[in-house]
Design a protein around this motif. Structure first.
Motif, PDB file in Angstrom:
ATOM      1  N   ARG A 178       0.833  -1.204   0.000  1.00  0.00           N
ATOM      2  CA  ARG A 178       0.000   0.000   0.000  1.00  0.00           C
ATOM      3  C   ARG A 178       0.869   1.257   0.000  1.00  0.00           C
ATOM      4  NH1 ARG A 178      -5.456  -0.423   1.602  1.00  0.00           N
ATOM      5  NH2 ARG A 178      -6.189  -2.530   1.118  1.00  0.00           N
ATOM      6  N   ILE A 179       0.279   2.354  -0.468  1.00  0.00           N
ATOM      7  CA  ILE A 179       0.882   3.678  -0.357  1.00  0.00           C
ATOM      8  C   ILE A 179       0.393   4.275   0.946  1.00  0.00           C
ATOM      9  CG2 ILE A 179       1.045   5.976  -1.412  1.00  0.00           C
ATOM     10  CD1 ILE A 179       0.198   4.471  -4.085  1.00  0.00           C
ATOM     11  N   HIS A 180       1.290   4.864   1.710  1.00  0.00           N
ATOM     12  CA  HIS A 180       0.933   5.311   3.059  1.00  0.00           C
ATOM     13  C   HIS A 180       0.879   6.844   3.131  1.00  0.00           C
ATOM     14  CE1 HIS A 180       1.362   1.229   4.700  1.00  0.00           C
ATOM     15  NE2 HIS A 180       2.249   1.119   3.719  1.00  0.00           N
ATOM     16  N   LEU A 181      -0.293   7.328   3.503  1.00  0.00           N
ATOM     17  CA  LEU A 181      -0.521   8.753   3.714  1.00  0.00           C
ATOM     18  C   LEU A 181      -0.942   8.964   5.159  1.00  0.00           C
ATOM     19  CD1 LEU A 181      -2.535   9.559   0.449  1.00  0.00           C
ATOM     20  CD2 LEU A 181      -0.098   9.949   0.854  1.00  0.00           C
ATOM     21  N   PHE A 182      -0.802  10.199   5.640  1.00  0.00           N
ATOM     22  CA  PHE A 182      -1.015  10.491   7.057  1.00  0.00           C
ATOM     23  C   PHE A 182      -2.019  11.620   7.189  1.00  0.00           C
ATOM     24  CE2 PHE A 182       3.027   8.606   6.256  1.00  0.00           C
ATOM     25  CZ  PHE A 182       3.144   7.630   7.230  1.00  0.00           C
ATOM     26  N   THR A 183      -2.934  11.469   8.145  1.00  0.00           N
ATOM     27  CA  THR A 183      -4.031  12.421   8.272  1.00  0.00           C
ATOM     28  C   THR A 183      -4.052  13.092   9.641  1.00  0.00           C
ATOM     29  OG1 THR A 183      -5.758  11.002   9.237  1.00  0.00           O
ATOM     30  CG2 THR A 183      -5.363  10.779   6.865  1.00  0.00           C
ATOM     31  N   ILE A 184      -4.722  14.251   9.681  1.00  0.00           N
ATOM     32  CA  ILE A 184      -4.903  14.966  10.952  1.00  0.00           C
ATOM     33  C   ILE A 184      -6.379  15.020  11.351  1.00  0.00           C
ATOM     34  CG2 ILE A 184      -2.804  16.334  10.796  1.00  0.00           C
ATOM     35  CD1 ILE A 184      -4.600  18.629   9.679  1.00  0.00           C
ATOM     36  N   LYS A 185      -7.199  14.297  10.599  1.00  0.00           N
ATOM     37  CA  LYS A 185      -8.609  14.080  10.960  1.00  0.00           C
ATOM     38  C   LYS A 185      -8.879  12.601  10.755  1.00  0.00           C
ATOM     39  CE  LYS A 185     -10.508  18.619   9.617  1.00  0.00           C
ATOM     40  NZ  LYS A 185      -9.296  19.268   9.110  1.00  0.00           N
ATOM     41  N   ARG A 186      -9.766  12.047  11.554  1.00  0.00           N
ATOM     42  CA  ARG A 186     -10.064  10.622  11.421  1.00  0.00           C
ATOM     43  C   ARG A 186     -10.769  10.320  10.105  1.00  0.00           C
ATOM     44  NH1 ARG A 186      -8.907   7.197  15.242  1.00  0.00           N
ATOM     45  NH2 ARG A 186      -8.580   7.903  17.377  1.00  0.00           N
ATOM     46  N   LYS A 187     -11.677  11.195   9.712  1.00  0.00           N
ATOM     47  CA  LYS A 187     -12.476  10.933   8.518  1.00  0.00           C
ATOM     48  C   LYS A 187     -12.674  12.208   7.716  1.00  0.00           C
ATOM     49  CE  LYS A 187     -13.618   6.541   9.285  1.00  0.00           C
ATOM     50  NZ  LYS A 187     -13.312   5.451   8.350  1.00  0.00           N
ATOM     51  N   TYR A 188     -12.782  12.034   6.412  1.00  0.00           N
ATOM     52  CA  TYR A 188     -13.297  13.094   5.546  1.00  0.00           C
ATOM     53  C   TYR A 188     -14.169  12.415   4.517  1.00  0.00           C
ATOM     54  CZ  TYR A 188     -13.771  17.122   2.536  1.00  0.00           C
ATOM     55  OH  TYR A 188     -14.302  18.149   1.805  1.00  0.00           O
ATOM     56  N   GLU A 189     -15.417  12.843   4.425  1.00  0.00           N
ATOM     57  CA  GLU A 189     -16.375  12.189   3.530  1.00  0.00           C
ATOM     58  C   GLU A 189     -15.924  12.334   2.082  1.00  0.00           C
ATOM     59  OE1 GLU A 189     -18.844  10.282   4.368  1.00  0.00           O
ATOM     60  OE2 GLU A 189     -18.509  10.619   6.507  1.00  0.00           O
ATOM     61  N   LEU A 190     -15.776  11.192   1.413  1.00  0.00           N
ATOM     62  CA  LEU A 190     -15.401  11.185   0.002  1.00  0.00           C
ATOM     63  C   LEU A 190     -16.441  10.405  -0.807  1.00  0.00           C
ATOM     64  CD1 LEU A 190     -11.517  10.636   0.052  1.00  0.00           C
ATOM     65  CD2 LEU A 190     -12.752  12.663  -0.690  1.00  0.00           C
ATOM     66  N   ASN A 191     -17.678  10.813  -0.636  1.00  0.00           N
ATOM     67  CA  ASN A 191     -18.769  10.127  -1.326  1.00  0.00           C
ATOM     68  C   ASN A 191     -18.924  10.568  -2.769  1.00  0.00           C
ATOM     69  OD1 ASN A 191     -19.427   8.820   1.087  1.00  0.00           O
ATOM     70  ND2 ASN A 191     -20.671  10.559   1.760  1.00  0.00           N
ATOM     71  N   SER A 192     -18.379  11.737  -3.100  1.00  0.00           N
ATOM     72  CA  SER A 192     -18.506  12.253  -4.456  1.00  0.00           C
ATOM     73  C   SER A 192     -17.331  13.174  -4.754  1.00  0.00           C
ATOM     74  CB  SER A 192     -19.820  13.020  -4.620  1.00  0.00           C
ATOM     75  OG  SER A 192     -19.753  14.261  -3.939  1.00  0.00           O
ATOM     76  N   ILE A 193     -17.159  13.478  -6.021  1.00  0.00           N
ATOM     77  CA  ILE A 193     -16.096  14.385  -6.435  1.00  0.00           C
ATOM     78  C   ILE A 193     -16.306  15.776  -5.857  1.00  0.00           C
ATOM     79  CG2 ILE A 193     -17.192  15.148  -8.573  1.00  0.00           C
ATOM     80  CD1 ILE A 193     -13.454  14.332  -8.058  1.00  0.00           C
ATOM     81  N   ASP A 194     -17.561  16.107  -5.548  1.00  0.00           N
ATOM     82  CA  ASP A 194     -17.863  17.409  -4.953  1.00  0.00           C
ATOM     83  C   ASP A 194     -17.179  17.580  -3.602  1.00  0.00           C
ATOM     84  OD1 ASP A 194     -19.406  18.143  -7.108  1.00  0.00           O
ATOM     85  OD2 ASP A 194     -21.300  17.557  -6.182  1.00  0.00           O
ATOM     86  N   ASN A 195     -17.012  16.462  -2.869  1.00  0.00           N
ATOM     87  CA  ASN A 195     -16.322  16.539  -1.578  1.00  0.00           C
ATOM     88  C   ASN A 195     -14.864  16.950  -1.756  1.00  0.00           C
ATOM     89  OD1 ASN A 195     -18.161  13.615  -0.816  1.00  0.00           O
ATOM     90  ND2 ASN A 195     -18.550  15.611   0.106  1.00  0.00           N
ATOM     91  N   VAL A 196     -14.240  16.443  -2.822  1.00  0.00           N
ATOM     92  CA  VAL A 196     -12.851  16.796  -3.114  1.00  0.00           C
ATOM     93  C   VAL A 196     -12.755  18.266  -3.506  1.00  0.00           C
ATOM     94  CG1 VAL A 196     -10.856  16.328  -4.574  1.00  0.00           C
ATOM     95  CG2 VAL A 196     -12.345  14.440  -3.867  1.00  0.00           C
ATOM     96  N   HIS A 197     -13.644  18.698  -4.401  1.00  0.00           N
ATOM     97  CA  HIS A 197     -13.621  20.092  -4.846  1.00  0.00           C
ATOM     98  C   HIS A 197     -13.877  21.042  -3.675  1.00  0.00           C
ATOM     99  CE1 HIS A 197     -14.621  18.841  -9.265  1.00  0.00           C
ATOM    100  NE2 HIS A 197     -13.438  18.455  -8.852  1.00  0.00           N
TER     101      HIS A 197
END
Length: 291
Positions: A178-197
């Motif tokens: 796996r590629i390993h990334l690190f976060t400062i929040k437990r979750k961020y909703e990624l249900n749609s591309i709109d969440n990314v934008h």
């Protein structure tokens, strides 16, 4: 091969790839309309790097010619390869970033109070943050990496020695698949591309940009995915520094990643939680791992 044999044969030492380029942040104090925290002199970066440089890990460092001797002096006799690199070899990409930053369409979507933030107007800043996977892959192609695991760590990530948590040589057995990334929040909703934008235009930090870890043989995949993601953003007249691009990459390729929670807004807790000498319990590590 049994898990026990794999562990015995696994070298958990990590090669660190990083870079320093003078993009003029030390001169920003002359712009009164900008927040003070955006100003960061070269001396400040090198003060931070002098902490990272105490690690005995092998390092590959990209930099402009004028700073190579200073890097050599700080690293001393530790295993280090320094590669001269000129950002202006990416003039076409720089031009496209600046074009987007100046476009009315893009500016109109950014939350107005955020427009002073450096990622929305400084093309060199955005370029440097988007070159990280390219530079690691370049180091691998140049046959400069002799460990199984490779990490990008920002030149200025280690703000003080406490950040290193008394680590002398950074070792950790990250999952090589796996590629390993690190976060400062437990979750961020990624249900749609709109969440990314929404994250891009509102400067929402979820994944930190300062550290990425991957097995040597997998960095090519990560680099190609990053390049594809950057092209998608350009086509849609959008751009961001590393955090937004990683988020879009995650949205499109969730199966490739493991996300590791550093703690709420704990940007600099990498060595406190993900080193073999860390006292964080296995139970806590499992609790803080997701995806």
């Amino acid at each position: 091969m049994s898990n026990k044999m794999m562990k015995e044969n696994y070298d958990s030492t990590i090669t660190i790839v990083t870079a320093f380029f003078d993009i003029g942040r030390g001169n920003l104090q002359s712009k009164e309309e900008l927040p003070d925290y955006m100003t960061r002199t070269n001396d400040t970066y090198f003060e931070y790097f002098s902490n990272l440089a105490t690690l005995d890990n092998p390092m590959v460092i990209f930099s402009d010619n004028e700073h190579i001797e200073r890097i050599k002096k700080i690293r001393g006799n530790k295993p280090t390869t320094i590669i001269p690199f000129n950002l202006n070899s990416f003039k076409k990409t720089l031009g496209r970033i600046q074009e987007i930053q100046n476009s009315e369409e893009f500016v109109s979507k950014v939350r107005p109070d955020l427009l002073k933030n450096i990622e929305y107007w400084h093309p060199y800043y955005v370029l440097v943050n988007n070159l990280k996977s390219f530079l690691v892959y370049k180091a691998i192609k140049l046959d400069l990496i002799n460990t199984q695991t490779v990490a990008w760590v920002d030149f200025g990530y280690v703000r003080n020695m406490d950040t290193l948590n008394n680590v002398k040589t950074w070792r950790y057995q990250f999952n090589p698949n796996r590629i390993h990334l690190f976060t400062i929040k437990r979750k961020y909703e990624l249900n749609s591309i709109d969440n990314v934008h929404h994250a891009i235009f509102n400067n929402i930090a979820f994944i930190i940009g300062g550290v990425i870890v991957d097995a040597k043989e997998n960095w090519k995949t990560f680099f190609k995915n990053m390049l594809s993601t950057q092209r998608v953003l350009f086509k849609e007249n959008m751009m961001d520094d590393d955090q937004g691009v990683y988020l879009l990459n995650l949205f499109n390729n969730k199966y490739l990643y493991e996300l590791h929670y550093l703690g709420k807004d704990k940007w600099f807790h990498l060595f406190k939680k993900f080193d073999e000498t860390s006292k964080v319990s296995l139970k806590e590590r499992i609790k803080d791992f997701f995806i």
